[in-house]
Design a protein around this motif. Sequence first.
Motif, mmCIF file in Angstrom:
data_model
loop_
_atom_site.group_PDB
_atom_site.id
_atom_site.type_symbol
_atom_site.label_atom_id
_atom_site.label_comp_id
_atom_site.label_asym_id
_atom_site.label_seq_id
_atom_site.Cartn_x
_atom_site.Cartn_y
_atom_site.Cartn_z
ATOM 1 N N THR A 98 0.841 -1.206 0.000
ATOM 2 C CA THR A 98 0.000 0.000 0.000
ATOM 3 C C THR A 98 0.874 1.253 0.000
ATOM 4 O OG1 THR A 98 -0.143 -0.182 2.389
ATOM 5 C CG2 THR A 98 -1.998 -1.031 1.144
ATOM 6 N N PHE A 100 3.835 1.584 -1.220
ATOM 7 C CA PHE A 100 4.409 1.729 -2.561
ATOM 8 C C PHE A 100 3.392 2.362 -3.504
ATOM 9 C CE2 PHE A 100 4.987 -0.340 -6.786
ATOM 10 C CZ PHE A 100 6.190 0.240 -7.138
ATOM 11 N N ALA A 101 2.165 1.834 -3.467
ATOM 12 C CA ALA A 101 1.135 2.347 -4.369
ATOM 13 C C ALA A 101 0.856 3.823 -4.100
ATOM 14 C CB ALA A 101 -0.142 1.530 -4.219
ATOM 15 N N LEU A 102 0.763 4.187 -2.819
ATOM 16 C CA LEU A 102 0.385 5.566 -2.494
ATOM 17 C C LEU A 102 1.575 6.516 -2.580
ATOM 18 C CD1 LEU A 102 -1.946 4.871 0.561
ATOM 19 C CD2 LEU A 102 -2.629 5.560 -1.731
ATOM 20 N N TYR A 105 2.780 6.402 -7.086
ATOM 21 C CA TYR A 105 1.892 6.709 -8.210
ATOM 22 C C TYR A 105 1.039 7.937 -7.922
ATOM 23 C CZ TYR A 105 3.256 2.067 -9.611
ATOM 24 O OH TYR A 105 3.988 0.981 -9.955
ATOM 25 N N PHE A 107 -2.525 9.260 -8.819
ATOM 26 C CA PHE A 107 -3.801 8.897 -9.434
ATOM 27 C C PHE A 107 -4.912 9.537 -8.616
ATOM 28 C CE2 PHE A 107 -2.588 5.661 -6.433
ATOM 29 C CZ PHE A 107 -3.735 5.405 -5.707
ATOM 30 N N ARG A 108 -6.082 9.601 -9.194
ATOM 31 C CA ARG A 108 -7.204 10.222 -8.474
ATOM 32 C C ARG A 108 -7.571 9.383 -7.259
ATOM 33 N NH1 ARG A 108 -12.183 11.819 -11.968
ATOM 34 N NH2 ARG A 108 -12.876 12.561 -9.939
ATOM 35 N N LEU A 111 -4.795 10.626 -2.337
ATOM 36 C CA LEU A 111 -4.780 11.268 -1.019
ATOM 37 C C LEU A 111 -5.976 10.822 -0.175
ATOM 38 C CD1 LEU A 111 -2.527 13.015 -0.140
ATOM 39 C CD2 LEU A 111 -3.916 15.037 -0.546
ATOM 40 N N ILE A 113 -7.524 7.878 -0.201
ATOM 41 C CA ILE A 113 -7.281 6.547 0.363
ATOM 42 C C ILE A 113 -6.249 6.634 1.491
ATOM 43 C CG2 ILE A 113 -6.347 4.263 -0.151
ATOM 44 C CD1 ILE A 113 -7.551 4.578 -2.948
ATOM 45 N N PHE A 114 -5.221 7.436 1.242
ATOM 46 C CA PHE A 114 -4.197 7.626 2.273
ATOM 47 C C PHE A 114 -4.824 8.134 3.565
ATOM 48 C CE2 PHE A 114 -0.672 10.466 3.909
ATOM 49 C CZ PHE A 114 0.042 9.424 4.471
ATOM 50 N N THR B 29 -1.312 -0.757 -11.825
ATOM 51 C CA THR B 29 -0.452 -1.276 -10.754
ATOM 52 C C THR B 29 -0.812 -0.768 -9.364
ATOM 53 O OG1 THR B 29 1.277 -1.356 -12.403
ATOM 54 C CG2 THR B 29 1.936 -1.718 -10.132
ATOM 55 N N PRO B 30 -0.986 0.557 -9.179
ATOM 56 C CA PRO B 30 -1.283 0.982 -7.802
ATOM 57 C C PRO B 30 -2.515 0.306 -7.237
ATOM 58 C CG PRO B 30 -1.656 2.769 -9.368
ATOM 59 C CD PRO B 30 -0.893 1.711 -10.087
ATOM 60 N N PHE B 33 -1.731 -3.178 -6.105
ATOM 61 C CA PHE B 33 -0.969 -3.178 -4.859
ATOM 62 C C PHE B 33 -1.839 -2.779 -3.663
ATOM 63 C CE2 PHE B 33 2.830 -3.387 -7.459
ATOM 64 C CZ PHE B 33 3.693 -4.108 -6.654
ATOM 65 N N LEU B 34 -2.824 -1.943 -3.926
ATOM 66 C CA LEU B 34 -3.671 -1.468 -2.823
ATOM 67 C C LEU B 34 -4.732 -2.486 -2.427
ATOM 68 C CD1 LEU B 34 -4.341 2.273 -3.716
ATOM 69 C CD2 LEU B 34 -3.314 1.417 -1.615
#
Lengths: 282, 316
Positions: A98, A100-102, A105, A107-108, A111, A113-114, B29-30, B33-34
């Motif tokens: 998670t 890494f993804a946040l 990248y 993407f819409r 923030l 989801i974070f 990918t994100p 991973f999420l």
Amino acid sequence: MFPTPIEKSSRAWQIGYQTLLPVALIAWLLPLIAVMIFSIKPDSDFTNGNYWGIPGSFEMFNNYGKVFFESDMPRYLLNSLLITVPTVIGTVALSCMTGFALGVYKFRGNLLIFFMFIAGNFVPFQILMVPVRDLTLDLNLYDTKRGLILFHIAFQTGFCTLFMRNFIRALPFPLIEAARVEGVSEWRIFLYVVIPLMKPAIAALAVLIFTFIWNDYFWAIVLTQGPDSQPVTAGITQFNSEYRAAYHLMSAGSIVAALPPVAMFFLMQKHFIAGLTLGAVK
Amino acid sequence: MTNAPAVPTTHAAQPDRRSWYKRNEIAITPWLFLLPGILFFAAYVVIPIFQSFQVSFYRWDGLGDLTEQGQFIGLGNYQELATDRNFEISLVNNIKWLLLYLLAIPLGLFIALFLNQTVTGIRLYKSLFFFPFVISQVVVGLVFSWFYLPSEGLLNAVIGLVGLGPVNILGDPDMATYGIIAAGLWPQTAYCMILYLTGLNAVDPEQIEAARLDGAKKWKMLWYIIIPQLKPATFIAFVVTIIGALRSFDLISIMTNGGPFGSTRVLSFYMYEKALAEFGFRMGYGAAIAVVLFVIMLFFIAYFLYSMWRDERGAR
């Protein structure tokens, strides 16, 4: 450096400071020292009312021997270990992904989801108690270590995602871009570029989560009962009701229960403190 | 693989021939991973929050399905809370916890300043001052309840030397909560201390030198030069202390089990008692108490998130 460095102050204050340090430390740890003294005393000292005098005899090996060989304590300790280690592995794995993804990248909803993870991590967990207990019962995992592990992994992912994402953010991004230009696929970038750089964060998080989970009490009593699956934090209350008023044994038992995270802390101090104070310096 | 020879090997020249996944790799990918993290977190954290709200509108003993076995009573549980004397005590105790727990921040700063020196063995001192935080709250609770014991406890042995006591802190309804908060402050102060020690390490020495030349003395220096630079550490200390205060459960459960006469209950403990520990599980009522606790927390969460969001904006 603040306050004024001690070497630049008067000789009198230097000596004063050096004597004050151990005194302050003893005062600070006084409750703990009391328990340590209790744990090496013989039973007779308590019946005679000799609480704080010189111990009648030195019973450390006897008392701790009883804890290890004549009680359920080893079982509880093993349960704690079997709950804590899988949780640490699970949370670190999930939050590496998670984070890494946040962190990498754009993407819409990134923030959003974070912040969902952060907010969930701040929630007073009592509000989760009734539904989570219900869910665990439905999954037939009530009073199992697995049920406890699954919940811990899920809940700790909130904090760990915050941690990992902020750590990955601080990594040099050109490294990832260079790998992309080379045509390396995204999951290989994760595996071979990012993960090696995250080793310090993984170490810090692993020690922190180990301590948090080992010390959990609330979920242990909500989701488990009995010595088959309860960790040592819940087991110690059982142990204490067995040895009611036998302070020397109860003290030895609690020291044993507290020891693994303490040992972890002293062995991995650098990582532990790096983890706890992440964000304390800008 | 039968048509493999027919596929041209020049991928780069013909990007359209790449698989759908390859073309959208950066976008997909994100989410891949999420996915596991979000699923876990949703099932165990996000959805249960809403379920708790739902349960709080029911009378339900936890058996069977909520909507079948439970009885919808609207705001009934909340109306009952309004006249529940024990709820009131718990709420007041929570406020005491919140206010007094914040003492951990100045205390931690004070100890950090005391230890921020370079003498031999100071690292060991710092670790030993910190390590109460590593001990589980259960053990902290036990350690302090023995420390407070009227006849066997060390506290009474010490104050007996100066001719005071004995006091039975945990047996006295007026003092018990303060006794427990003091026990909670012990590890919490250690945590704040370590945050400030780290913060002090990063204080800009040139600013201190400049302030010294301008004649700033101890307190002024601390207030105008040091504390502003410690702001990130203070923020974290504030966050963890508030959360810790509102989550307090272990110490109360271990040290007094809510007593004497229910005087040390807080919302989280009372909620547990109502939902799980009393005769007949009152899940709906427990959930209503948890919702109140959550709403209190929501103010702080909103503030924390707002501050963090502002920082994120600044970082871009």
